[in-house]
Scaffold this motif. Sequence first.
Motif, PDB file in Angstrom:
ATOM      1  N   LEU A 163      21.278 -32.204 -46.028  1.00 28.92           N
ATOM      2  CA  LEU A 163      21.113 -30.820 -45.607  1.00 28.92           C
ATOM      3  C   LEU A 163      21.886 -30.575 -44.316  1.00 28.92           C
ATOM      4  CD1 LEU A 163      17.333 -30.243 -46.375  1.00 28.92           C
ATOM      5  CD2 LEU A 163      19.327 -29.630 -47.748  1.00 28.92           C
ATOM      6  N   PRO A 164      22.595 -29.484 -44.247  1.00 26.10           N
ATOM      7  CA  PRO A 164      23.429 -29.227 -43.060  1.00 26.10           C
ATOM      8  C   PRO A 164      22.575 -28.786 -41.876  1.00 26.10           C
ATOM      9  CG  PRO A 164      23.512 -27.361 -44.560  1.00 26.10           C
ATOM     10  CD  PRO A 164      22.713 -28.429 -45.261  1.00 26.10           C
ATOM     11  N   ASN A 165      23.142 -28.904 -40.721  1.00 24.97           N
ATOM     12  CA  ASN A 165      22.482 -28.447 -39.491  1.00 24.97           C
ATOM     13  C   ASN A 165      23.488 -27.655 -38.659  1.00 24.97           C
ATOM     14  OD1 ASN A 165      20.506 -28.114 -37.539  1.00 24.97           O
ATOM     15  ND2 ASN A 165      21.046 -30.031 -36.488  1.00 24.97           N
ATOM     16  N   PRO A 166      23.930 -26.514 -39.194  1.00 30.14           N
ATOM     17  CA  PRO A 166      24.976 -25.751 -38.503  1.00 30.14           C
ATOM     18  C   PRO A 166      24.403 -24.938 -37.345  1.00 30.14           C
ATOM     19  CG  PRO A 166      24.299 -24.601 -40.481  1.00 30.14           C
ATOM     20  CD  PRO A 166      23.535 -25.894 -40.459  1.00 30.14           C
ATOM     21  N   PRO A 167      25.292 -24.363 -36.538  1.00 25.65           N
ATOM     22  CA  PRO A 167      24.816 -23.487 -35.456  1.00 25.65           C
ATOM     23  C   PRO A 167      24.022 -22.317 -36.031  1.00 25.65           C
ATOM     24  CG  PRO A 167      27.157 -23.993 -35.202  1.00 25.65           C
ATOM     25  CD  PRO A 167      26.748 -24.507 -36.549  1.00 25.65           C
ATOM     26  N   ARG A 168      22.984 -21.932 -35.333  1.00 26.41           N
ATOM     27  CA  ARG A 168      22.137 -20.831 -35.799  1.00 26.41           C
ATOM     28  C   ARG A 168      22.841 -19.496 -35.526  1.00 26.41           C
ATOM     29  NH1 ARG A 168      16.868 -19.318 -36.882  1.00 26.41           N
ATOM     30  NH2 ARG A 168      16.275 -17.287 -36.018  1.00 26.41           N
ATOM     31  N   LYS A 169      23.140 -18.776 -36.592  1.00 28.76           N
ATOM     32  CA  LYS A 169      23.728 -17.441 -36.471  1.00 28.76           C
ATOM     33  C   LYS A 169      23.489 -16.713 -37.795  1.00 28.76           C
ATOM     34  CE  LYS A 169      27.652 -14.877 -34.735  1.00 28.76           C
ATOM     35  NZ  LYS A 169      29.014 -14.924 -34.158  1.00 28.76           N
ATOM     36  N   PRO A 170      22.312 -16.122 -37.970  1.00 28.24           N
ATOM     37  CA  PRO A 170      21.973 -15.535 -39.272  1.00 28.24           C
ATOM     38  C   PRO A 170      22.723 -14.265 -39.612  1.00 28.24           C
ATOM     39  CG  PRO A 170      20.219 -15.167 -37.680  1.00 28.24           C
ATOM     40  CD  PRO A 170      21.206 -16.068 -37.016  1.00 28.24           C
ATOM     41  N   PHE A 171      23.204 -13.525 -38.592  1.00 26.06           N
ATOM     42  CA  PHE A 171      23.881 -12.254 -38.844  1.00 26.06           C
ATOM     43  C   PHE A 171      25.247 -12.241 -38.163  1.00 26.06           C
ATOM     44  CE2 PHE A 171      19.305 -11.373 -38.904  1.00 26.06           C
ATOM     45  CZ  PHE A 171      19.183 -10.868 -40.187  1.00 26.06           C
ATOM     46  N   SER A 172      26.070 -11.315 -38.592  1.00 26.78           N
ATOM     47  CA  SER A 172      27.392 -11.165 -37.996  1.00 26.78           C
ATOM     48  C   SER A 172      27.744  -9.685 -37.949  1.00 26.78           C
ATOM     49  CB  SER A 172      28.444 -11.920 -38.816  1.00 26.78           C
ATOM     50  OG  SER A 172      29.744 -11.637 -38.324  1.00 26.78           O
ATOM     51  N   PHE A 173      28.438  -9.302 -36.885  1.00 27.60           N
ATOM     52  CA  PHE A 173      28.946  -7.939 -36.771  1.00 27.60           C
ATOM     53  C   PHE A 173      30.404  -7.852 -37.212  1.00 27.60           C
ATOM     54  CE2 PHE A 173      25.429  -8.063 -33.700  1.00 27.60           C
ATOM     55  CZ  PHE A 173      24.690  -6.987 -34.164  1.00 27.60           C
ATOM     56  N   ALA A 174      30.929  -8.956 -37.759  1.00 25.24           N
ATOM     57  CA  ALA A 174      32.303  -8.939 -38.271  1.00 25.24           C
ATOM     58  C   ALA A 174      32.393  -7.982 -39.457  1.00 25.24           C
ATOM     59  CB  ALA A 174      32.739 -10.343 -38.675  1.00 25.24           C
ATOM     60  N   PRO A 175      33.540  -7.323 -39.640  1.00 26.62           N
ATOM     61  CA  PRO A 175      33.666  -6.356 -40.738  1.00 26.62           C
ATOM     62  C   PRO A 175      33.454  -7.016 -42.099  1.00 26.62           C
ATOM     63  CG  PRO A 175      35.807  -6.832 -39.739  1.00 26.62           C
ATOM     64  CD  PRO A 175      34.776  -7.425 -38.844  1.00 26.62           C
ATOM     65  N   GLY A 176      32.692  -6.329 -42.958  1.00 26.07           N
ATOM     66  CA  GLY A 176      32.491  -6.804 -44.314  1.00 26.07           C
ATOM     67  C   GLY A 176      31.279  -7.683 -44.526  1.00 26.07           C
ATOM     68  N   PHE A 177      30.564  -8.031 -43.446  1.00 25.44           N
ATOM     69  CA  PHE A 177      29.452  -8.979 -43.587  1.00 25.44           C
ATOM     70  C   PHE A 177      28.355  -8.443 -44.511  1.00 25.44           C
ATOM     71  CE2 PHE A 177      25.280 -10.570 -41.978  1.00 25.44           C
ATOM     72  CZ  PHE A 177      25.407 -11.874 -42.412  1.00 25.44           C
ATOM     73  N   ASP A 178      27.985  -7.182 -44.333  1.00 29.80           N
ATOM     74  CA  ASP A 178      26.903  -6.629 -45.150  1.00 29.80           C
ATOM     75  C   ASP A 178      27.286  -6.582 -46.627  1.00 29.80           C
ATOM     76  OD1 ASP A 178      25.190  -6.318 -43.022  1.00 29.80           O
ATOM     77  OD2 ASP A 178      25.781  -4.251 -42.603  1.00 29.80           O
TER      78      ASP A 178
END
Length: 576
Positions: free
Chosen positions: A296-311
């Motif tokens: 199982l990975p343990n990446p940096p926590r960042k559940p959301f993004s404001f980058a274009p197209g994320f939604d």
Amino acid sequence: MAGLSEVVEAEIRYLEAMIARLEAGEEDPEDFRVYRLKNGIYGIRGRPEHHMIRIKLPVGRITPEGLRVLADVAEAYTENRLAHVTTRQAVQLHHVHRRDVPKVLRAVNAVGLTTREACGHSIRAITCCPYAGVSPEEPFDVTPYAERAYRYFLRHPVGQNLPRKFKVAFEGCATDHARTPIHDIGVVAAVEGGKRGFRIYVGGGLGAAPMSAELLEAFTPEEDLLPTMLAIIRLFDRYGNRKVLTQARLKFLVKKWGIAAFREAVREERRVVKLTASGADLEAWAPPEDYPPPRLPNPPRKPFSFAPGFDAWRRTNLFKQKQEGFYTVTVRLPLGDITPEGLRALAEIAETYAGEIRSAISQNFLLRFVPEEALGGLYEALLQAGLAHTDAHTLLDITRCPGADTCNLAITRSRGLAQALGEKLQALPLAQDPGVKAISVKISGCPNSCGQHPIADIGFYGSSRKVGDREVPHYVLLLGGRTREGEARFGQVVGRIPAHRVPEAVEAILQRYLGERQNGESFQAYLDRVGAASFKALLEQFQEIPPYAETPEFYQDLGAEGEAFSVQLGRGECAV
């Protein structure tokens, strides 16, 4: 990177010796052709010294190391610097020079991949639902069973000289992700009285005469899975039509005998198989152990993004796993292609964010076991790598075969149509309607169905029409194809459209659907109500061909602008 087994090394050395003899004029070209095809090495249209290499991803699985090796060989040995992901969990490399083929084979075999039996009258890639092991729908994970079957039949004597190619798919979900009804054997997970087993279907296939598989057994206990598969294949080997290639698939044998007689023959043959089994075979038939959970990975926590197209990406590219807090993410590959740079970036992203990688028959890669809390970071990494394409498994995710760019049997350049149609649909506001987005589009360059056009909502295959003394590229348009467990419904032909007018014709079909649907009905329900044939009148306006002097582009294929179109068929190799 692991070393090669003695068997694999011997096969590659034999191929090297054949190539040396061929170039010295001492090898029979037909003997070379038969051997290379057994090892997944195809000819390329018009260039006998170049080849397409088909690399099987065992039951769709591949490691980051495997992705990097694919990147290396695509970069070093292909002219177009692309890897093409197929509809059968394999990767194809095009325009590899003959002298470089052994280098590619050594590299991919060293990371657990193989080209063996990727062509010819053999048991081809055994495919598996890409959501197996993570789907909330499944009674159990079919992956270990699919992999056990793959390992058992690879190089097995029974699969080396069948009457025709043989395809197997495993499914665990209620949703038919693996398209089991179009396979020679479709294996679907079932549980009866708390015991694991399978519903087995036989005799499906596409091609110019598509047929839906029929139920062989409603419940086959897990310990009988491999004996049953072996019995089916032995019967096909013994009684399949070896005289007429176009009648050689298992589907024709099942149709000739009838499912009741075929069922009884399988049961008797299975009894013989089990009575004569050797110790090694009995061990192979033991039900496999479930796979342990992946790393199982343990990446940096960042559940959301404001980058274009994320939604938009979240809405179309995520599949919620049965494992709490994890998602499977689809990496959509437009046209099914990915560059060496994309493969390397995907490998690095997978190591950071995912537990494992699989390919899907939609010609995409899936990253599995991605933590929900890391989805924003994953998206930004994909975006930076040019891999954050939205609309996975929607109207814009068009399936296509390689077509006449490389295939000897193709009539048209299906890649060119897929690109033109994708650009057209991307620009249409109506393509964002939820009912429209759910429509599937599949394209083949000829009637042979490598792009799986018969099971698409909107399907096309390449054809030609003579206008005066000039040939005009066309596509035959089918509507209403689909599959579900136990049933394949094949699209109905509704017209033949000049290649350059296909995007307009598709827009007209979608506009009519939007204007006439009732209570938000799906495209499939709408077609069932109005009938696919009702579109024939609508499509007549797109079938007229102007004189060459007015529109010379009509006489050129999409993707081959500036070249006069002509049908140039070579010797087919898919069935050799």
